[in-house]
Every structure is written in C-alpha cells, then in structure tokens.
Design a protein around this motif. Sequence first.
Motif, PDB file in Angstrom:
ATOM      1  N   THR A   1       0.879  -1.340  -0.016  1.00  0.00           N
ATOM      2  CA  THR A   1      -0.162   0.004  -0.028  1.00  0.00           C
ATOM      3  C   THR A   1       0.952   1.226  -0.055  1.00  0.00           C
ATOM      4  O   THR A   1       1.776   1.126   0.715  1.00  0.00           O
ATOM      5  CB  THR A   1      -0.814  -0.034   1.150  1.00  0.00           C
ATOM      6  OG1 THR A   1      -1.687  -1.220   1.114  1.00  0.00           O
ATOM      7  CG2 THR A   1      -1.905   1.131   1.369  1.00  0.00           C
ATOM      8  N   ASN A   2       0.551   2.489  -0.754  1.00  0.00           N
ATOM      9  CA  ASN A   2       1.286   3.516  -0.935  1.00  0.00           C
ATOM     10  C   ASN A   2       1.342   4.105   0.572  1.00  0.00           C
ATOM     11  O   ASN A   2       0.384   4.644   1.042  1.00  0.00           O
ATOM     12  CB  ASN A   2       0.553   4.511  -1.769  1.00  0.00           C
ATOM     13  CG  ASN A   2       1.127   5.717  -2.087  1.00  0.00           C
ATOM     14  OD1 ASN A   2       1.778   6.145  -1.198  1.00  0.00           O
ATOM     15  ND2 ASN A   2       1.193   6.432  -3.513  1.00  0.00           N
ATOM     16  N   ASP A   3       2.448   4.466   1.139  1.00  0.00           N
ATOM     17  CA  ASP A   3       2.560   4.904   2.437  1.00  0.00           C
ATOM     18  C   ASP A   3       2.007   6.403   2.511  1.00  0.00           C
ATOM     19  O   ASP A   3       1.622   6.715   3.433  1.00  0.00           O
ATOM     20  CB  ASP A   3       3.986   5.175   2.698  1.00  0.00           C
ATOM     21  CG  ASP A   3       4.506   3.889   3.320  1.00  0.00           C
ATOM     22  OD1 ASP A   3       3.855   3.200   3.867  1.00  0.00           O
ATOM     23  OD2 ASP A   3       5.879   3.507   2.950  1.00  0.00           O
ATOM     24  N   ASP A   4       1.823   7.141   1.260  1.00  0.00           N
ATOM     25  CA  ASP A   4       1.336   8.607   1.499  1.00  0.00           C
ATOM     26  C   ASP A   4       0.020   8.370   1.195  1.00  0.00           C
ATOM     27  O   ASP A   4      -0.667   9.606   1.531  1.00  0.00           O
ATOM     28  CB  ASP A   4       1.979   9.279   0.440  1.00  0.00           C
ATOM     29  CG  ASP A   4       3.456   9.419   0.655  1.00  0.00           C
ATOM     30  OD1 ASP A   4       3.975   9.325   1.682  1.00  0.00           O
ATOM     31  OD2 ASP A   4       4.368   9.945  -0.218  1.00  0.00           O
ATOM     32  N   ASP A   5      -0.760   7.560   0.609  1.00  0.00           N
ATOM     33  CA  ASP A   5      -2.070   7.416   0.145  1.00  0.00           C
ATOM     34  C   ASP A   5      -2.610   6.178  -0.155  1.00  0.00           C
ATOM     35  O   ASP A   5      -2.393   5.509  -1.073  1.00  0.00           O
ATOM     36  CB  ASP A   5      -2.254   8.204  -1.169  1.00  0.00           C
ATOM     37  CG  ASP A   5      -3.540   8.217  -1.701  1.00  0.00           C
ATOM     38  OD1 ASP A   5      -4.583   7.693  -1.070  1.00  0.00           O
ATOM     39  OD2 ASP A   5      -4.000   9.436  -2.534  1.00  0.00           O
ATOM     40  N   PRO A   6      -3.321   5.492   1.068  1.00  0.00           N
ATOM     41  CA  PRO A   6      -3.833   4.249   1.017  1.00  0.00           C
ATOM     42  C   PRO A   6      -4.858   3.793  -0.150  1.00  0.00           C
ATOM     43  O   PRO A   6      -5.122   2.674  -0.317  1.00  0.00           O
ATOM     44  CB  PRO A   6      -4.371   3.967   2.340  1.00  0.00           C
ATOM     45  CG  PRO A   6      -4.905   5.356   2.668  1.00  0.00           C
ATOM     46  CD  PRO A   6      -3.781   6.592   2.162  1.00  0.00           C
ATOM     47  N   GLY A   7      -5.051   4.762  -0.878  1.00  0.00           N
ATOM     48  CA  GLY A   7      -5.911   4.720  -1.860  1.00  0.00           C
ATOM     49  C   GLY A   7      -5.300   4.182  -3.170  1.00  0.00           C
ATOM     50  O   GLY A   7      -5.774   3.681  -4.223  1.00  0.00           O
ATOM     51  N   TRP A   8      -3.898   3.848  -2.991  1.00  0.00           N
ATOM     52  CA  TRP A   8      -3.224   3.223  -4.233  1.00  0.00           C
ATOM     53  C   TRP A   8      -2.446   2.222  -3.806  1.00  0.00           C
ATOM     54  O   TRP A   8      -1.986   2.191  -2.619  1.00  0.00           O
ATOM     55  CB  TRP A   8      -1.911   4.422  -4.743  1.00  0.00           C
ATOM     56  CG  TRP A   8      -2.720   5.422  -5.344  1.00  0.00           C
ATOM     57  CD1 TRP A   8      -3.215   6.834  -4.777  1.00  0.00           C
ATOM     58  CD2 TRP A   8      -3.122   5.267  -7.006  1.00  0.00           C
ATOM     59  NE1 TRP A   8      -3.679   7.583  -6.118  1.00  0.00           N
ATOM     60  CE2 TRP A   8      -3.667   7.013  -7.291  1.00  0.00           C
ATOM     61  CE3 TRP A   8      -2.905   4.586  -7.853  1.00  0.00           C
ATOM     62  CZ2 TRP A   8      -4.076   6.914  -8.386  1.00  0.00           C
ATOM     63  CZ3 TRP A   8      -3.264   5.140  -9.125  1.00  0.00           C
ATOM     64  CH2 TRP A   8      -3.900   6.236  -9.328  1.00  0.00           C
ATOM     65  N   TRP A   9      -2.122   1.280  -4.525  1.00  0.00           N
ATOM     66  CA  TRP A   9      -1.722  -0.306  -4.288  1.00  0.00           C
ATOM     67  C   TRP A   9      -0.638  -0.447  -5.398  1.00  0.00           C
ATOM     68  O   TRP A   9      -0.702   0.137  -6.706  1.00  0.00           O
ATOM     69  CB  TRP A   9      -2.785  -1.434  -4.532  1.00  0.00           C
ATOM     70  CG  TRP A   9      -3.466  -1.507  -3.188  1.00  0.00           C
ATOM     71  CD1 TRP A   9      -3.228  -0.996  -1.852  1.00  0.00           C
ATOM     72  CD2 TRP A   9      -4.637  -2.304  -2.954  1.00  0.00           C
ATOM     73  NE1 TRP A   9      -4.173  -1.440  -1.084  1.00  0.00           N
ATOM     74  CE2 TRP A   9      -5.090  -2.300  -1.921  1.00  0.00           C
ATOM     75  CE3 TRP A   9      -5.205  -3.256  -4.015  1.00  0.00           C
ATOM     76  CZ2 TRP A   9      -6.315  -3.129  -1.258  1.00  0.00           C
ATOM     77  CZ3 TRP A   9      -6.374  -3.990  -3.493  1.00  0.00           C
ATOM     78  CH2 TRP A   9      -6.746  -3.953  -2.130  1.00  0.00           C
ATOM     79  N   PHE A  10       0.255  -0.995  -4.899  1.00  0.00           N
ATOM     80  CA  PHE A  10       1.330  -1.663  -5.753  1.00  0.00           C
ATOM     81  C   PHE A  10       1.432  -3.059  -5.925  1.00  0.00           C
ATOM     82  O   PHE A  10       1.399  -3.680  -4.779  1.00  0.00           O
ATOM     83  CB  PHE A  10       2.795  -0.987  -5.489  1.00  0.00           C
ATOM     84  CG  PHE A  10       2.903   0.322  -5.298  1.00  0.00           C
ATOM     85  CD1 PHE A  10       3.059   1.191  -6.365  1.00  0.00           C
ATOM     86  CD2 PHE A  10       3.068   1.111  -4.212  1.00  0.00           C
ATOM     87  CE1 PHE A  10       3.586   2.365  -6.324  1.00  0.00           C
ATOM     88  CE2 PHE A  10       3.146   2.441  -3.853  1.00  0.00           C
ATOM     89  CZ  PHE A  10       3.293   3.148  -4.973  1.00  0.00           C
ATOM     90  N   LEU A  11       1.075  -3.663  -7.003  1.00  0.00           N
ATOM     91  CA  LEU A  11       1.190  -5.202  -7.129  1.00  0.00           C
ATOM     92  C   LEU A  11       2.451  -5.387  -7.841  1.00  0.00           C
ATOM     93  O   LEU A  11       2.839  -4.942  -8.791  1.00  0.00           O
ATOM     94  CB  LEU A  11      -0.067  -5.644  -7.891  1.00  0.00           C
ATOM     95  CG  LEU A  11      -1.434  -5.132  -7.379  1.00  0.00           C
ATOM     96  CD1 LEU A  11      -2.561  -5.565  -8.409  1.00  0.00           C
ATOM     97  CD2 LEU A  11      -1.734  -5.358  -5.891  1.00  0.00           C
ATOM     98  N   SER A  12       3.219  -6.620  -7.347  1.00  0.00           N
ATOM     99  CA  SER A  12       4.709  -6.677  -7.919  1.00  0.00           C
ATOM    100  C   SER A  12       4.532  -8.190  -8.228  1.00  0.00           C
ATOM    101  O   SER A  12       4.026  -9.178  -7.229  1.00  0.00           O
ATOM    102  CB  SER A  12       5.581  -6.171  -7.152  1.00  0.00           C
ATOM    103  OG  SER A  12       5.522  -6.870  -5.862  1.00  0.00           O
ATOM    104  N   VAL A  13       5.290  -8.736  -8.938  1.00  0.00           N
ATOM    105  CA  VAL A  13       6.087 -10.225  -8.944  1.00  0.00           C
ATOM    106  C   VAL A  13       7.473  -9.874  -9.246  1.00  0.00           C
ATOM    107  O   VAL A  13       7.847  -9.439 -10.300  1.00  0.00           O
ATOM    108  CB  VAL A  13       5.375 -11.147 -10.105  1.00  0.00           C
ATOM    109  CG1 VAL A  13       6.035 -12.459 -10.078  1.00  0.00           C
ATOM    110  CG2 VAL A  13       3.736 -11.305 -10.051  1.00  0.00           C
ATOM    111  N   ARG A  14       8.301 -10.531  -8.413  1.00  0.00           N
ATOM    112  CA  ARG A  14       9.739 -10.636  -8.662  1.00  0.00           C
ATOM    113  C   ARG A  14      10.243 -11.954  -8.903  1.00  0.00           C
ATOM    114  O   ARG A  14       9.704 -12.775  -8.320  1.00  0.00           O
ATOM    115  CB  ARG A  14      10.393 -10.023  -7.273  1.00  0.00           C
ATOM    116  CG  ARG A  14       9.858  -8.637  -6.884  1.00  0.00           C
ATOM    117  CD  ARG A  14      10.682  -7.988  -5.620  1.00  0.00           C
ATOM    118  NE  ARG A  14      12.226  -8.062  -5.849  1.00  0.00           N
ATOM    119  CZ  ARG A  14      12.903  -7.763  -5.082  1.00  0.00           C
ATOM    120  NH1 ARG A  14      12.651  -7.668  -3.557  1.00  0.00           N
ATOM    121  NH2 ARG A  14      14.477  -7.544  -5.437  1.00  0.00           N
TER     122      ARG A  14
END
Length: 301
Positions: free
Chosen positions: A131-144
């Motif tokens: 979750t974006n630390d500055d704005d919980p309305g934004w998510w980062f989804l990732s696959v490494r």
Amino acid sequence: MQLQLTVERPADDAAAARMLRAWFTGAFEAMGGKLRAAVLAAEPMSDYNLKGRPADEPYGNPGEVWSAIHTSARGARGVVRTKSKAFSTKAWKAFLDGLSAPPFGAELTAITLDHAGFPNAFPALGIGLRTNDDDPGWWFLSVRFGPELLDDPEFQKSTLTFVRSFADDWNPAYGEISYDRGSGRTAYESVFRGQPDQTSRTSRQTLRGYAWLTICPQEIGDRLGGLAALRASGAFAQVEALRNGGYWLLATDDWRDFGQPAAERMFPVLASALRPGEPLPDAPDDPPYYVSRRDAAEAQG
C-alpha cells in the motif's frame, strides 16, 4: 526482474478482495512453473523455519524450495507488523479468505535453497502487494522473479497472458516488466529519481515510465493519439486497447529482442507524457534499465 502494476484500491472491500485474489492466484499459477510444482509437492511446510530455528541451521537440503506467506497490517500509530506462515494448502486458503479484509501488505515467496540449505538461490518468485505509504487509495502489485525465466518463450507467453487478462479486468494506472532493484521504482524512475509513493498518485496524468511491456492508462494514451498514432509510430510490436480502459504496449514480441535500441524508439513517442528531468549518472555494472537517458523536456517544448 519485476512485473509491477499501479492500481487504485477499489473502494468496496469485496471488489478489493476479488482483485487481490485474482492477482495472487493468477500470478502463482501463470508464473510459478517448477517452483510452484515443488511448493505444492512439498507442502505442508513447517513453521519451525520461521519460529525457533537456530540461525545457523539450514532450512533444508540444497536445491529444495522454501515458501512462506507474509501478511502486514498497519497499526493506529503507523507501525507495520508482519505475520508469516510457512506454505501449506491450509495457510494459502486462509490467506486468500483473509483478503476479504484487504491487508496493508502481503507477499507469497518461493525460493530455492542454496548449496548450504538456505533460501538464497534461483529460481525464486515473490508475489506481492504494498500500500502507498502516502495515500492508501493506491496499491502496488508486483511479481519479482529471476531474469533467466524470461529466456523461456512459454514463460513469456504465460506471463503476458496473465497480465493481459488482469489488466483487461482491473484497468491499472500503470504497469511494466523490467529489471528490478528492489525499490519499487519503475526503470525510468530508477534513472530519473522518481519516488513511487509520489508518482503513483499522478500516474493517470504523467506516465511513470516505459519498458519491454508498458501498460499505459487511457488518459495518457488518448493524449498520445490513441491506437492509430501509437501503432503508426512503429515503436511497438503490439499496441492494443485494454477492455476496461488503457493501452497494452509491447516493445518486442520476444523479451530476448528487447534492448536499448527499442527503448530509444519508444522514447520520442512517449516523451511528452513523461516527467522531465536530468538522469542520474550511469551505473555500468548494473543490469541495464533500457530507458533513454534524454530529458523528456526536449520533447515538451
């Protein structure tokens, strides 16, 4: 390597849970390959490796696969606490069921044990939510994942099919597949000093970057001329409209054909939508980011 998507968190918890379940199950099935098969064959794994194992004691035998599920919550004072469970069918089901109350962060990891029996070798896979630390309305989804996996055309096909299906359903504000430094930055942001918690919030107005695969939001793609202009540019092997908004831009049909020349072809097509600035000094010992080092301001007047 990283597959990363920037998405708005659905306001409805039920829709948010559907998105996350689609992400975690879809990525595990499409990109897990032999790692997933090894995890499922070895489950249930013991929580002993997470609780009580002496630091110098191996996790298992070299070449085996270790997998765990991590879930993070942010407390009232902003402290993030993480709970971890070794992979088992029961723990995986509980994790997926628990997404009905979406967590602050989550990750499924699967990694090969090295010559000493510790999780420190390839192949490896990490499927995550932050979750974006500055704005919980934004998510980062990732696959490494390890870059060697992209040498397999079938892995490329499976990965792209999954990402296309997910993007068709959920209309990301941005997405790419590129080399990863563990920062959450896009390849472009790694060269031009971008901070994801900030750039994600304007990702429908300013393009976060470009890579082998770029998912461009509808708002920006339209400004760039839409399907006709993007296809006519000749910079991409594939330009398609995503079902619920946005554009699918694939620079080359095969990852192995992607490199700096392809990045330089893409730059003038996308530059007017990029954040301008001067690049950081080149780091020749790192894997290449494959972005032009030209300031986007030159194309913005």
